[in-house]
Enzyme design. Structure first.
Site, short mmCIF file in Angstrom:
data_model
loop_
_atom_site.label_atom_id
_atom_site.label_comp_id
_atom_site.label_asym_id
_atom_site.label_seq_id
_atom_site.Cartn_x
_atom_site.Cartn_y
_atom_site.Cartn_z
N CYS A 84 10.62 -7.01 4.58
CA CYS A 84 9.47 -6.12 4.38
C CYS A 84 9.73 -5.12 3.25
CB CYS A 84 9.09 -5.36 5.66
SG CYS A 84 8.60 -6.42 7.00
N GLN A 128 15.24 3.65 10.09
CA GLN A 128 16.60 3.10 10.11
C GLN A 128 17.64 4.13 10.52
OE1 GLN A 128 18.04 0.20 10.19
NE2 GLN A 128 16.03 -0.68 9.98
N HIS A 185 10.30 0.34 2.81
CA HIS A 185 9.73 -0.70 3.67
C HIS A 185 8.23 -0.76 3.37
CE1 HIS A 185 8.30 -2.44 7.49
NE2 HIS A 185 9.54 -2.80 7.75
N LYS A 245 13.84 0.78 17.42
CA LYS A 245 15.05 0.73 16.57
C LYS A 245 16.13 1.66 17.11
CE LYS A 245 12.94 -1.33 12.71
NZ LYS A 245 12.66 -1.33 11.29
N ASP A 265 10.95 8.67 6.25
CA ASP A 265 10.89 7.47 7.09
C ASP A 265 12.28 7.31 7.70
OD1 ASP A 265 11.05 4.99 8.20
OD2 ASP A 265 10.31 3.88 6.46
C1 LIG Z 1 11.49 -1.08 10.77
C2 LIG Z 1 11.18 -0.14 9.68
C3 LIG Z 1 9.87 0.31 9.49
C4 LIG Z 1 8.70 -0.20 10.30
O1 LIG Z 1 8.85 0.02 11.65
P1 LIG Z 1 7.84 -0.65 12.71
O2 LIG Z 1 8.54 -0.45 14.00
O3 LIG Z 1 7.71 -2.10 12.32
O4 LIG Z 1 6.55 0.07 12.62
C5 LIG Z 1 9.65 1.21 8.49
N1 LIG Z 1 10.64 1.67 7.71
C6 LIG Z 1 11.91 1.27 7.86
C7 LIG Z 1 12.97 1.83 6.98
C8 LIG Z 1 12.21 0.34 8.85
O5 LIG Z 1 13.47 -0.06 8.99
#
Ligand SMILES: *Cc1c(COP(=O)(O)O)cnc(C)c1O
Length: 405
Positions: free
Chosen positions: A363, A202, A123, A225, A199
């Site tokens: 993104c 997800q 992302h 999320k 990260d």
């Molecule tokens: C949504 C997402 C982000 C960014 O999250 P924010 O809530 O917009 O800061 C980063 N990495 C992954 C894999 C995402 O799905």
């Protein structure tokens, strides 16, 4: 077994009729999840009963807000099985967590000769902060690439040759749905003196995460999320690393003493939490994690896997439709393009029938560049998604494609 109607009944928004007509089919959960009533009520409770600033007042309400705020930290600690509650830093979201990490890690631990590795499937929030930090601090930024199926390629070879100090990588790709084998990745990196940041934006809602058994050095996610409010996220880091890391934002809360000449900093976790936090949202995050446990997270994961497989199989039946990301291990989201149909047109027609999907580059522009496309359509599921909804989605898709082709 999971009682899906019981789960759905707890999400008031799922009763929405789109344009007063079509029942909402919400398949944009990778962008944000809907909120159960328990989370909505936790916000209402906070603002009606104990809104006050935290860690400052001697008064009753401030004490209550502070207790709830710190209990939320412990709730997050337990949810990801961190060893210490000070290892949980509250941020505004994954984006802020990764900006903090890139800046502070580079400042504290990297020289110009060092390399940070990220991947082509990240992302933007796990790319751009590293690019900015690389410009500011001069370290090298390198990429792991992925193959046509959406699986990381030459992982071991690349780590051995580039010798990065840190690998920052998504657990689950928000575009391809690839589940990276994070345990193996961390084990291998640690054998070769490379730290790993995950990260988990997800994966936090779709996988049980145990930072100690994974031995993750850092891990970031967003509350919104995982059924929690927007405006709150987490950066987890191992205590010894966070202790050694330079501070990020300056301001109230993160200091021990301030004179006109010099400031000394607070300890963990407060040294990274400058200013008034999003107290209600932090409390809402704890409410969301509690809700997930009460509903049985394992059962939800099993249900999601079933719905995901069902959606994947049904989409495969559609003629002249290409799926982006065919990794062996996939979860929660599917990106696709119907031949000859612009992703935006399809999304717009589906929306006209009450079906909410995401269209665009998600993104993750380097993923689009790899496939030479401008964007995809993406469906993504959550705890409340049903096979019946996938059926409605498929019927709507069929109708839309007939109109567009
Ligand atoms: C949504 C997402 C982000 C960014 O999250 P924010 O809530 O917009 O800061 C980063 N990495 C992954 C894999 C995402 O799905």
């Amino acid at each position: 077994m999971i009682d899906i109607s019981y789960i759905r009944a707890q999400f008031p928004i799922l009763e929405t009729k789109i344009r007063d007509k079509y029942p909402l089919i919400y398949l944009d959960n990778a962008a944000t999840t809907q909120k159960p009533i328990a989370v909505i009520n936790s916000l209402l409770d906070y603002y009606t009963k104990y809104n006050a600033n935290v860690h400052r007042g001697v008064h009753y309400l401030s004490g209550l807000a502070t207790d709830m705020f710190e209990q939320s930290r412990v709730a997050v600690q337990e949810f990801i099985n961190a060893k210490h509650s000070q290892e949980i830093i509250f941020t505004r979201g994954t984006t802020e967590s990764l900006n903090l990490l890139a800046h502070c890690f580079a400042k504290s631990f990297l020289s110009q000769a060092d390399t940070v590795m990220i991947t082509q499937m990240e992302h933007h929030s796990n790319i751009v902060p590293w690019q900015i930090a690389s410009e500011d601090y001069g370290f090298k930024l390198d990429y792991l690439t992925f193959d046509d199926n959406g699986e990381i390629e030459d992982f071991e070879k690349k780590i051995l040759s580039a010798k990065p100090k840190l690998l920052s990588i998504c657990h689950i790709s928000n575009t391809l749905g690839t589940i990276n084998d994070i345990k193996h990745i961390i084990d291998f990196c640690h054998k070769h003196d490379c730290l790993v940041a995950v990260d988990a934006a997800q994966s936090i809602a779709h996988k049980v995460i145990d930072v100690q058994s994974l031995d993750a050095d850092f891990l970031a996610f967003s509350g919104h999320k995982v059924y929690a409010p927007m405006g709150v996220g987490v950066l987890y880091g191992k205590k010894d690393l966070l202790d050694k890391m330079a501070v990020y934002h300056g301001g109230g809360e993160m200091i021990k003493t301030v004179t006109m000449e010099k400031t000394t900093y607070n300890g963990l976790p407060y040294k990274f939490e400058a200013g008034t936090p999003s107290v209600a949202d932090v409390i809402g995050l704890a409410a969301a994690l509690k809700w997930l446990k009460e509903m049985s997270f394992e059962d939800i994961i099993a249900h999601e896997d079933e719905v995901f497989q069902y959606a994947a199989n049904r989409l495969k039946e559609v003629k002249d439709l290409r799926i982006f990301g065919n990794a062996k291990d996939k979860s929660s989201c599917i990106s696709f393009l119907a031949d000859g149909v612009h992703h935006l047109d399809l999304g717009t027609l589906l929306d006209a029938m009450g079906v909410a999907i995401r269209t665009g580059h998600h993104c993750a522009e380097p993923v689009m560049q790899k496939f030479g496309i401008a964007g995809t359509d993406r469906l993504s599921i959550a705890a409340y998604t049903t096979k019946d909804e996938i059926d409605v989605f498929m019927q709507s898709l069929d109708k839309a494609l007939k109109m567009l082709r």
